[in-house]
Design a protein around this motif. Structure first.
Motif, mmCIF file in Angstrom:
data_model
loop_
_atom_site.group_PDB
_atom_site.id
_atom_site.type_symbol
_atom_site.label_atom_id
_atom_site.label_comp_id
_atom_site.label_asym_id
_atom_site.label_seq_id
_atom_site.Cartn_x
_atom_site.Cartn_y
_atom_site.Cartn_z
ATOM 1 N N TRP A 90 61.557 60.098 76.097
ATOM 2 C CA TRP A 90 62.535 59.672 75.081
ATOM 3 C C TRP A 90 63.548 60.787 74.862
ATOM 4 N N ILE A 91 64.619 60.463 74.191
ATOM 5 C CA ILE A 91 65.666 61.470 73.964
ATOM 6 C C ILE A 91 65.128 62.646 73.140
ATOM 7 N N THR A 92 64.206 62.371 72.213
ATOM 8 C CA THR A 92 63.675 63.459 71.396
ATOM 9 C C THR A 92 63.004 64.503 72.282
ATOM 10 N N VAL A 112 62.651 68.262 57.350
ATOM 11 C CA VAL A 112 63.947 67.790 57.834
ATOM 12 C C VAL A 112 63.789 66.379 58.401
ATOM 13 N N ASP A 113 64.400 65.426 57.709
ATOM 14 C CA ASP A 113 64.418 64.027 58.164
ATOM 15 C C ASP A 113 65.703 63.885 58.966
ATOM 16 N N THR A 114 65.555 63.794 60.290
ATOM 17 C CA THR A 114 66.713 63.902 61.179
ATOM 18 C C THR A 114 67.129 62.542 61.726
ATOM 19 N N TRP A 115 68.347 62.141 61.422
ATOM 20 C CA TRP A 115 68.868 60.897 61.985
ATOM 21 C C TRP A 115 69.731 61.208 63.197
ATOM 22 N N TRP A 116 69.453 60.528 64.263
ATOM 23 C CA TRP A 116 70.298 60.618 65.457
ATOM 24 C C TRP A 116 69.868 59.540 66.439
ATOM 25 N N GLN A 117 70.423 59.540 67.637
ATOM 26 C CA GLN A 117 70.176 58.472 68.612
ATOM 27 C C GLN A 117 70.238 59.019 70.033
ATOM 28 N N VAL A 170 61.602 62.056 62.734
ATOM 29 C CA VAL A 170 62.667 61.453 63.527
ATOM 30 C C VAL A 170 62.279 60.054 63.981
ATOM 31 N N GLY A 171 63.275 59.219 64.175
ATOM 32 C CA GLY A 171 63.053 57.953 64.869
ATOM 33 C C GLY A 171 63.183 56.732 63.996
ATOM 34 N N GLU A 172 62.945 56.866 62.711
ATOM 35 C CA GLU A 172 63.002 55.719 61.809
ATOM 36 C C GLU A 172 63.036 56.272 60.387
ATOM 37 N N PRO A 173 63.405 55.423 59.452
ATOM 38 C CA PRO A 173 63.393 55.897 58.072
ATOM 39 C C PRO A 173 61.963 56.241 57.665
ATOM 40 N N ILE A 174 61.810 57.249 56.849
ATOM 41 C CA ILE A 174 60.470 57.578 56.360
ATOM 42 C C ILE A 174 60.345 57.046 54.937
ATOM 43 N N GLY A 230 75.578 51.445 64.894
ATOM 44 C CA GLY A 230 74.704 50.272 64.940
ATOM 45 C C GLY A 230 73.671 50.255 63.829
ATOM 46 N N ASP A 231 73.749 51.237 62.926
ATOM 47 C CA ASP A 231 72.821 51.290 61.796
ATOM 48 C C ASP A 231 73.531 50.943 60.494
ATOM 49 N N GLY A 232 72.780 50.313 59.583
ATOM 50 C CA GLY A 232 73.264 50.114 58.230
ATOM 51 C C GLY A 232 72.769 51.256 57.362
ATOM 52 N N HIS A 291 60.402 53.520 68.357
ATOM 53 C CA HIS A 291 60.991 53.255 69.659
ATOM 54 C C HIS A 291 61.890 52.033 69.595
ATOM 55 N N ARG A 292 62.978 52.131 70.300
ATOM 56 C CA ARG A 292 63.930 51.039 70.299
ATOM 57 C C ARG A 292 63.497 49.951 71.255
ATOM 58 N N LEU A 293 63.600 48.725 70.785
ATOM 59 C CA LEU A 293 63.197 47.597 71.612
ATOM 60 C C LEU A 293 64.172 46.456 71.342
ATOM 61 N N LEU A 304 64.957 46.219 67.623
ATOM 62 C CA LEU A 304 63.865 46.523 66.694
ATOM 63 C C LEU A 304 63.512 47.999 66.806
ATOM 64 N N ASN A 305 62.872 48.500 65.779
ATOM 65 C CA ASN A 305 62.384 49.867 65.820
ATOM 66 C C ASN A 305 60.866 49.802 65.644
ATOM 67 N N VAL A 306 60.174 49.826 66.770
ATOM 68 C CA VAL A 306 58.722 49.687 66.765
ATOM 69 C C VAL A 306 58.126 51.072 67.001
HETATM 70 O O1 PRX Z 1 68.025 53.091 63.791
HETATM 71 C C1 PRX Z 1 68.107 54.484 63.945
HETATM 72 C C2 PRX Z 1 66.721 55.030 64.174
HETATM 73 O O2 PRX Z 1 66.549 55.098 65.574
HETATM 74 C C3 PRX Z 1 67.735 54.667 66.253
HETATM 75 C C4 PRX Z 1 67.937 55.476 67.495
HETATM 76 O O3 PRX Z 1 66.884 55.246 68.377
HETATM 77 P P1 PRX Z 1 66.737 56.104 69.688
HETATM 78 O O4 PRX Z 1 68.016 56.100 70.430
HETATM 79 O O5 PRX Z 1 65.541 55.591 70.396
HETATM 80 O O6 PRX Z 1 66.492 57.566 69.197
HETATM 81 C C5 PRX Z 1 65.391 57.849 68.390
HETATM 82 C C6 PRX Z 1 65.237 59.344 68.242
HETATM 83 C C7 PRX Z 1 66.471 60.081 67.936
HETATM 84 C C8 PRX Z 1 68.819 54.846 65.237
HETATM 85 O O7 PRX Z 1 69.931 54.023 65.513
HETATM 86 N N1 PRX Z 1 66.545 56.378 63.602
HETATM 87 C C9 PRX Z 1 66.448 57.543 64.261
HETATM 88 N N2 PRX Z 1 66.214 58.556 63.405
HETATM 89 C C10 PRX Z 1 66.166 58.037 62.159
HETATM 90 C C11 PRX Z 1 66.395 56.646 62.285
HETATM 91 N N3 PRX Z 1 66.440 55.846 61.213
HETATM 92 C C12 PRX Z 1 66.267 56.406 60.005
HETATM 93 N N4 PRX Z 1 66.036 57.717 59.809
HETATM 94 C C13 PRX Z 1 65.975 58.570 60.847
HETATM 95 N N5 PRX Z 1 65.719 59.854 60.648
#
Ligand code: PRX
Length: 658
Positions: free
Chosen positions: A315-317, A420-425, A396-400, A511-513, A537-539, A532-534
């Motif tokens: 995965w990107i992480t 650190v709650d890190t948002w990225w893609q 990382v990966g989804e809202p906590i 692509g996120d709200g 992981h993105r699906l 979806l975020n399972v």
């Molecule tokens: O919806 C967001 C969620 O994961 C998506 C990105 O998925 P991916 O490209 O597989 O990368 C995941 C690891 C960086 C985003 O569009 N997401 C990722 N981090 C967070 C998150 N949602 C909420 N809080 C986060 N910290």
């Protein structure tokens, strides 16, 4: 778009970093962050170029950013560098030469450590092995490996010679590998006989063989096979070569190829809202600078840290925060092969915490889904171990959800470690929204504020910024170095997916709200598209649907997410069968396995619901919103007047109650 983790906890406290943490941090106060952030947004080129100068270049860039062909960006134009050299050679002149780069632990408990000098040697050997086997600059190479040091070696070796790697997560199926080989035009594959997962062997080489048997993979001329699990595997003469044989005759002298800043570094496939995964393309210098800088500030990484990110390199992480970012910073990285609940011999939810204690881990980065699974397993597992080495935690990966945050803070962090709650893609390459740990007081559930140089905003349909606590779409208003450059082989889809919606303003659509609260803190809600975020992981729902309809018995299917206590979202598939086929338990199981076979185990629906018909509009569009509401167990709300046949809903709901 909801992530559906119901929060019962009304947590509104602010958690500032401890004075001790702030005093030692690179950015130690909100005022310091504000000043630096302002500067980074007002003069981004100055900011990024000052950071980039900390790295090694064989030729300095002429221009920091060329945005004249937006949205096709060029960063550090004219610069020449190599990320493998920055992760390895750069550290060899000083004391880091003999510093541990990778501490590795296999699931069965075997361990290895590699110093920077040793890792450099392994990478050089394998780089030459690649070259001796005909792999050259620009070639695409699939990496399908377990979490062993050689996975990092393979990535760094490709980067060293300018080959473009595409890592495929070891949980993906043969079909998924084949799709990625075909789309990327890969000519070589690097794999292993197998990898350990929950006490069993994942048959990696076997899956590669199956992938190579199909259409679209004919151009693959070489398969490198690492011996890991030691079971018998078939080796095809002329095509397959053992890793140890390939490096046996190779020289350990392999100067890093001088690459252009914009030479492709890797392609990583991720799910989108259509059936076909997208090949996210990252290039050399921008990605290097982005991961280097974010690792430095977000993890506030030090030479004496032992840093553990529990992601997989598939995965990107794993790319950005196991391999490239930490190694570019000269950090000591812990890498673990197996499952979080698998001890060396039997299932054990204490495995992670025992490892934190034994390796004296100081920084720990994981996904909320793992935290929720640990909560369920019970506090007595972490409580058995000394976790006092930890000083910083990340997610990382989804809202906590706030419950998970508080548990993480107390039970793992001993109420002393910032989180650190890190948002990225995958697309952003590096962390975009996050607390800078010494500076930003955290709020459980919020990723807080944009990282340096990141112009993030929440906007409405017209691109205007929304007011406090008003929901909207998350956009990035200015280009950043580690941004994706395009989708491999599909510039049009790149433009359509990310830039079309706010074309005039030139905003990147994530692509996120999300919303920003009265303090400007970001609260990410979740995907706005059919992704979806399972378990972090993105699906793509369309991927699962096309897997289902590829089964002989299925006429039609609609896949939606439903709230799941551990995974965040679970997968529910509504399926109509071809005429004459009767639903039954065996078929249900067979369809789930079929999806696992077509995509990989992570995509297996949690539930399959057979139905006589799907709710559709009069123009024939499936009304997924209604299906989602049915899955969430709630009442059907909103407009149903476009529904063609309301009885479909009544019967689906009847089933729900029955
Ligand atoms: O919806 C967001 C969620 O994961 C998506 C990105 O998925 P991916 O490209 O597989 O990368 C995941 C690891 C960086 C985003 O569009 N997401 C990722 N981090 C967070 C998150 N949602 C909420 N809080 C986060 N910290």
């Amino acid at each position: 778009m909801s992530t559906n983790i119901e929060s019962h906890l009304d947590e509104t406290r602010l958690f500032p970093p401890s004075q001790g943490f702030s005093e030692n941090a690179r950015i130690g106060s909100r005022a310091a962050y504000d000043a630096l952030y302002r500067k980074s947004i007002e003069s981004p080129e100055e900011f990024w170029s000052a950071e980039a100068e900390e790295l090694q270049w064989s030729r300095k860039w002429d221009q920091v950013l060329d945005w004249s062909k937006a949205p096709f960006a060029k960063w550090f134009v004219g610069g020449k560098t190599n990320i493998s050299a920055n992760c390895l050679d750069r550290h060899l002149d000083g004391p880091r030469k003999d510093k541990t780069a990778i501490i590795w632990e296999g699931e069965p408990g075997d361990t290895r450590t590699l110093t920077y000098a040793e890792l450099h040697e392994q990478v050089c050997l394998f780089s030459n092995a690649l070259k001796n086997n005909g792999v050259t600059k620009g070639d695409r190479v699939i990496i399908y490996m377990p979490m062993v040091p050689e996975a990092a070696v393979a990535m760094l070796a490709c980067a060293r010679i300018g080959a473009v790697h595409s890592v495929v997560f070891g949980g993906f199926s043969a079909d998924s590998i084949r799709d990625r080989i075909a789309d990327s035009g890969a000519t070589a594959v690097i794999t292993a006989d197998g990898g350990w997962r929950r006490g069993s062997i994942v048959p990696l080489k076997h899956n590669v063989d199956e992938a190579l048997n199909g259409q679209g993979a004919e151009q693959v001329a070489r398969v490198f096979v690492l011996r890991r699990t030691e079971q018998d595997v078939a080796m095809q003469e002329g095509r397959d070569v053992w890793w140890h044989d390939a490096v046996a005759g190779a020289s350990s002298d392999c100067p890093a190829e001088e690459l252009d800043a914009e030479d492709p570094l890797f392609i990583l496939y991720t799910s989108g809202s259509t059936g076909k995964p997208k090949g996210i393309l990252h290039t050399t210098a921008g990605y290097m600078v982005g991961t280097y800088v974010s690792t430095k500030y977000v993890f506030d990484i030090r030479d004496d840290d032992v840093y553990w990110c529990t992601a997989d390199v598939g995965w990107i992480t794993g790319h950005s925060y196991i391999v490239y970012g930490p190694l570019a910073n000269g950090a000591t990285v812990l890498m673990y092969e197996g499952a979080p609940n698998q001890g060396t011999k039997e299932a054990d939810w204490g495995r992670f915490w025992e490892m934190v204690q034994r390796h004296k881990v100081t920084i720990f980065y994981t996904a909320p889904t793992a935290i929720r699974a640990f909560i369920k397993a019970g506090e007595h597992f972490p409580e058995k171990y000394d976790l006092s080495s930890l000083r910083l935690l990340g997610t990382v990966g989804e809202p906590i959800n706030p419950e998970a945050w508080i548990w993480y803070h107390k039970t793992i962090g001993g109420e002393r470690c910032p989180i650190v709650d890190t948002w990225w893609q995958t697309e952003t390459g590096a962390i975009m929204i996050t607390p800078v740990p010494g500076a930003i007081p955290t709020k459980p559930g919020s990723a807080t504020l944009p990282f340096l140089g990141v112009d993030a905003a929440i906007v409405d349909e017209t691109g205007e910024e929304t007011g406090p606590n008003e929901g909207g779409k998350l956009v990035i208003r200015k280009p950043w170095p580690s941004m994706l450059r395009t989708l491999w082989g599909d510039d049009d889809r790149y433009v359509d997916t990310y830039w079309k919606e706010y074309q005039e303003k030139g905003y990147y659509l994530a692509g996120d709200g999300a919303r920003r609260d009265e303090d400007g803190y970001f609260w990410i809600v979740g995907r706005l598209d059919d992704v979806l975020n399972v378990s972090g992981h993105r699906l793509g729902t369309a991927e699962v649907e096309s897997a289902l309809v590829s089964h002989d018995t299925v006429a039609e299917s609609a896949v939606v997410g439903r709230p799941d206590e551990i995974k965040g979202q679970g997968v529910v598939a509504f399926v109509t069968l071809k005429s004459g086929i009767e639903p039954n338990e065996d078929l249900n199981k067979e369809l789930r396995n079929h999806v696992g076979k077509v995509i990989g185990a992570i995509a297996k629906p949690d539930e399959i619901r057979f139905t006589a018909a799907l709710p559709k509009t009069r123009s024939g569009k499936i009304m997924r919103r209604l299906l989602k509401e049915i899955c969430a167990g709630g009442k059907i709300s909103g407009d149903t007047t476009t529904l063609e046949d309301f009885s479909v809903i009544t019967s689906l709901q009847g089933k729900e109650e029955g």
